[in-house]
Design a protein around this motif. Structure first.
Motif, mmCIF file in Angstrom:
data_model
loop_
_atom_site.group_PDB
_atom_site.id
_atom_site.type_symbol
_atom_site.label_atom_id
_atom_site.label_comp_id
_atom_site.label_asym_id
_atom_site.label_seq_id
_atom_site.Cartn_x
_atom_site.Cartn_y
_atom_site.Cartn_z
ATOM 1 N N ALA A 76 0.828 -1.216 0.000
ATOM 2 C CA ALA A 76 0.000 0.000 0.000
ATOM 3 C C ALA A 76 0.855 1.257 0.000
ATOM 4 C CB ALA A 76 -0.922 -0.003 1.217
ATOM 5 N N GLY A 77 0.553 2.124 -0.934
ATOM 6 C CA GLY A 77 1.224 3.411 -1.012
ATOM 7 C C GLY A 77 2.625 3.381 -1.586
ATOM 8 N N THR A 78 3.116 2.202 -2.005
ATOM 9 C CA THR A 78 4.489 2.102 -2.514
ATOM 10 C C THR A 78 4.574 2.257 -4.025
ATOM 11 O OG1 THR A 78 4.416 -0.297 -2.840
ATOM 12 C CG2 THR A 78 5.044 0.505 -0.646
ATOM 13 N N GLY A 79 3.470 2.005 -4.727
ATOM 14 C CA GLY A 79 3.506 2.004 -6.182
ATOM 15 C C GLY A 79 3.952 0.683 -6.774
ATOM 16 N N VAL A 80 4.395 -0.261 -5.938
ATOM 17 C CA VAL A 80 4.800 -1.582 -6.431
ATOM 18 C C VAL A 80 3.545 -2.357 -6.822
ATOM 19 C CG1 VAL A 80 5.873 -3.790 -5.815
ATOM 20 C CG2 VAL A 80 6.880 -1.633 -5.030
ATOM 21 N N PRO A 81 3.470 -2.884 -8.039
ATOM 22 C CA PRO A 81 2.270 -3.596 -8.493
ATOM 23 C C PRO A 81 1.966 -4.823 -7.633
ATOM 24 C CG PRO A 81 3.639 -2.993 -10.362
ATOM 25 C CD PRO A 81 4.451 -2.722 -9.132
ATOM 26 N N PHE A 82 0.665 -5.076 -7.455
ATOM 27 C CA PHE A 82 0.188 -6.157 -6.591
ATOM 28 C C PHE A 82 -0.796 -7.005 -7.371
ATOM 29 C CE2 PHE A 82 -2.809 -7.542 -3.077
ATOM 30 C CZ PHE A 82 -1.911 -8.395 -2.438
ATOM 31 N N GLY A 83 -0.559 -8.314 -7.370
ATOM 32 C CA GLY A 83 -1.467 -9.239 -8.045
ATOM 33 C C GLY A 83 -2.147 -10.159 -7.052
ATOM 34 N N ILE A 84 -3.347 -10.625 -7.386
ATOM 35 C CA ILE A 84 -4.116 -11.510 -6.521
ATOM 36 C C ILE A 84 -4.470 -12.781 -7.283
ATOM 37 C CG2 ILE A 84 -6.216 -11.792 -5.152
ATOM 38 C CD1 ILE A 84 -6.297 -8.749 -4.846
ATOM 39 N N VAL A 85 -4.093 -13.920 -6.706
ATOM 40 C CA VAL A 85 -4.512 -15.230 -7.204
ATOM 41 C C VAL A 85 -5.471 -15.797 -6.164
ATOM 42 C CG1 VAL A 85 -3.793 -17.552 -7.852
ATOM 43 C CG2 VAL A 85 -2.337 -15.592 -8.428
ATOM 44 N N PRO A 86 -6.796 -15.709 -6.401
ATOM 45 C CA PRO A 86 -7.764 -16.137 -5.384
ATOM 46 C C PRO A 86 -7.617 -17.614 -5.046
ATOM 47 C CG PRO A 86 -8.835 -14.801 -7.060
ATOM 48 C CD PRO A 86 -7.464 -15.127 -7.582
ATOM 49 N N GLY A 87 -7.520 -17.893 -3.750
ATOM 50 C CA GLY A 87 -7.385 -19.276 -3.319
ATOM 51 C C GLY A 87 -8.141 -19.562 -2.043
ATOM 52 N N GLY A 88 -8.975 -18.610 -1.609
ATOM 53 C CA GLY A 88 -9.714 -18.770 -0.366
ATOM 54 C C GLY A 88 -11.127 -19.243 -0.597
ATOM 55 N N THR A 89 -11.919 -19.120 0.451
ATOM 56 C CA THR A 89 -13.321 -19.542 0.376
ATOM 57 C C THR A 89 -14.205 -18.429 -0.181
ATOM 58 O OG1 THR A 89 -12.999 -21.006 2.268
ATOM 59 C CG2 THR A 89 -15.271 -20.431 1.702
ATOM 60 N N GLY A 90 -13.994 -17.202 0.305
ATOM 61 C CA GLY A 90 -14.835 -16.088 -0.111
ATOM 62 C C GLY A 90 -14.231 -15.221 -1.192
ATOM 63 N N ASN A 91 -12.948 -14.845 -1.030
ATOM 64 C CA ASN A 91 -12.243 -14.004 -2.006
ATOM 65 C C ASN A 91 -13.014 -12.719 -2.328
ATOM 66 O OD1 ASN A 91 -10.219 -16.143 -2.440
ATOM 67 N ND2 ASN A 91 -11.843 -17.185 -3.536
ATOM 68 N N ASP A 92 -13.564 -12.089 -1.291
ATOM 69 C CA ASP A 92 -14.437 -10.935 -1.518
ATOM 70 C C ASP A 92 -13.740 -9.790 -2.244
ATOM 71 O OD1 ASP A 92 -17.253 -11.147 -0.154
ATOM 72 O OD2 ASP A 92 -15.878 -12.160 1.182
ATOM 73 N N PHE A 93 -12.526 -9.457 -1.839
ATOM 74 C CA PHE A 93 -11.837 -8.315 -2.442
ATOM 75 C C PHE A 93 -11.590 -8.562 -3.922
ATOM 76 C CE2 PHE A 93 -7.824 -5.595 -2.725
ATOM 77 C CZ PHE A 93 -8.531 -4.406 -2.798
ATOM 78 N N ALA A 94 -11.064 -9.737 -4.265
ATOM 79 C CA ALA A 94 -10.774 -10.057 -5.662
ATOM 80 C C ALA A 94 -12.043 -10.071 -6.509
ATOM 81 C CB ALA A 94 -10.068 -11.412 -5.758
ATOM 82 N N VAL A 95 -13.107 -10.662 -5.971
ATOM 83 C CA VAL A 95 -14.369 -10.735 -6.719
ATOM 84 C C VAL A 95 -14.899 -9.341 -7.002
ATOM 85 C CG1 VAL A 95 -16.794 -11.413 -6.548
ATOM 86 C CG2 VAL A 95 -15.005 -13.041 -5.932
ATOM 87 N N ARG A 96 -14.890 -8.465 -6.012
ATOM 88 C CA ARG A 96 -15.431 -7.119 -6.192
ATOM 89 C C ARG A 96 -14.559 -6.261 -7.090
ATOM 90 N NH1 ARG A 96 -20.439 -8.152 -5.776
ATOM 91 N NH2 ARG A 96 -20.882 -9.338 -3.885
ATOM 92 N N LEU A 97 -13.311 -6.656 -7.276
ATOM 93 C CA LEU A 97 -12.451 -5.946 -8.227
ATOM 94 C C LEU A 97 -12.584 -6.501 -9.639
ATOM 95 C CD1 LEU A 97 -9.178 -5.514 -6.128
ATOM 96 C CD2 LEU A 97 -10.978 -3.828 -6.539
ATOM 97 N N GLY A 98 -13.405 -7.535 -9.802
ATOM 98 C CA GLY A 98 -13.623 -8.117 -11.118
ATOM 99 C C GLY A 98 -12.484 -8.980 -11.614
ATOM 100 N N LEU A 99 -11.667 -9.516 -10.703
ATOM 101 C CA LEU A 99 -10.539 -10.356 -11.098
ATOM 102 C C LEU A 99 -11.001 -11.790 -11.348
ATOM 103 C CD1 LEU A 99 -7.912 -9.084 -8.501
ATOM 104 C CD2 LEU A 99 -8.138 -8.422 -10.907
ATOM 105 N N PRO A 100 -10.284 -12.547 -12.167
ATOM 106 C CA PRO A 100 -10.648 -13.951 -12.391
ATOM 107 C C PRO A 100 -10.608 -14.727 -11.079
ATOM 108 C CG PRO A 100 -9.019 -13.219 -14.019
ATOM 109 C CD PRO A 100 -9.112 -12.137 -12.982
ATOM 110 N N THR A 101 -11.561 -15.599 -10.869
ATOM 111 C CA THR A 101 -11.585 -16.406 -9.649
ATOM 112 C C THR A 101 -10.829 -17.720 -9.816
ATOM 113 O OG1 THR A 101 -13.715 -17.341 -10.302
ATOM 114 C CG2 THR A 101 -13.743 -15.414 -8.842
ATOM 115 N N ASP A 102 -10.583 -18.133 -11.060
ATOM 116 C CA ASP A 102 -9.770 -19.318 -11.306
ATOM 117 C C ASP A 102 -8.301 -18.957 -11.128
ATOM 118 O OD1 ASP A 102 -9.464 -22.153 -12.629
ATOM 119 O OD2 ASP A 102 -8.056 -20.825 -13.665
ATOM 120 N N PRO A 103 -7.538 -19.680 -10.292
ATOM 121 C CA PRO A 103 -6.152 -19.308 -10.018
ATOM 122 C C PRO A 103 -5.267 -19.199 -11.254
ATOM 123 C CG PRO A 103 -6.911 -20.889 -8.393
ATOM 124 C CD PRO A 103 -7.989 -20.803 -9.440
ATOM 125 N N LEU A 104 -5.406 -20.135 -12.177
ATOM 126 C CA LEU A 104 -4.544 -20.094 -13.364
ATOM 127 C C LEU A 104 -4.920 -18.931 -14.279
ATOM 128 C CD1 LEU A 104 -4.150 -23.884 -14.215
ATOM 129 C CD2 LEU A 104 -2.660 -22.392 -12.861
#
Length: 291
Positions: A76-104
């Protein structure tokens, strides 16, 4: 490109742990170097993530909302890019950002290198705690349920959470809150207070419907004192976000929220943060998101 991968193989009951080698392979396509961060404790993982941000081109979190929350503290606040590979039960943040829910598929989207700026919420606690969160902060009934479930040793799995809900319903009582919204202070009794950067928590419960992580604002939902029966009748409506149409529920959209109450512990992204009081501020574009 050097990518640090923060992975939690136990997320989502370990159902996607076997995909970790394939995710690493997918991230490495095109010649990227992928470093798998290994840590025995959450604090070790937090420190490794922070160190990785100082030397790598990107940080990727593979796991549930808790793993993502940990990664946010580093980027946060660094400007370094951050990626999310959803692997949990809910994955609320990733889902609401419209990211793919399949890890691959998520790993492939990260390798494309596209980025966008996302708001985050920054929290400062009265005890000196500082933290970032991406989804929702709970400071009412759901926070009490989490607090009770975390103290339980039996039963295991989802039944522990269900038992905590029942016990908190039996113990339900309004708390006295003092809240300041962009400097305007009010005092009220409530059983549920939530502050959201994105809409949902708990695996799809849209507690703050309409929350937009690109508008520079936080959404706040407050429920006045409710009976046990009324609270449980409202709960299914939260899945659709229609609970906010109830006359006993109020909503607000602000830049900064200060919240205080006796005996209430705040949870954000499903993680225990600190006791109230807290001050929460939306920081526009604090996250550079890959994918």
């Amino acid at each position: 490109m050097n990518i640090a991968l923060l992975a939690n193989p136990t997320a989502g009951k370990g159902r996607r742990a076997a995909l970790l080698p394939a995710v690493v392979e997918r991230l490495a396509e095109g010649g990227a170097a992928v470093e798998l961060l290994e840590a025995g404790t959450q604090e070790e993982a937090r420190e490794q993530a922070r160190e990785a941000v100082r030397r790598c081109d990107a940080l990727v979190a593979m796991g549930g909302d808790g793993t993502v929350h940990l990664g946010l503290q580093a980027v946060a606040g660094t400007g370094v890019p951050f990626g999310i590979v959803p692997g949990g039960t809910g994955n609320d943040f990733a889902v609401r950002l419209g990211l793919p829910t399949d890890p691959l598929e998520a790993a492939a989207a990260i390798r494309q290198g596209r980025t966008r700026q996302i708001d985050l919420a920054r929290l400062e606690g009265g005890d000196g705690t500082t933290a970032w969160f991406g989804a929702v902060l709970a400071a009412g009934f759901d926070a009490f349920v989490n607090e009770r479930a975390n103290r339980m040793r039996w039963p295991k799995g989802p039944q522990r959470y269900n038992r905590a809900i029942v016990e908190e319903l039996l113990a339900l009582r309004p708390r006295r809150y003092t809240m300041s919204l962009d400097g305007t202070e009010t005092t009220f009794d409530s059983v549920l207070v939530a502050v959201g950067n994105t809409e949902s928590y708990g695996g799809g419960f849209r507690i703050v419907p309409g929350a937009d992580p690109t508008d520079g604002l936080l959404d706040v939902v407050v429920a006045e004192p409710l009976s046990r029966l009324t609270l449980m009748r409202l709960r299914p409506k939260v899945l659709k976000g229609t609970h906010v149409h109830d006359r006993r529920v109020s909503t607000h959209r602000v830049r900064t929220v200060a919240l205080a109450a006796e005996g209430v512990t705040a949870y954000a992204d499903g993680e225990r943060i600190c006791p109230l009081p807290v001050t929460i501020t939306c920081v526009p574009g604090a996250l550079t998101l890959l994918g």
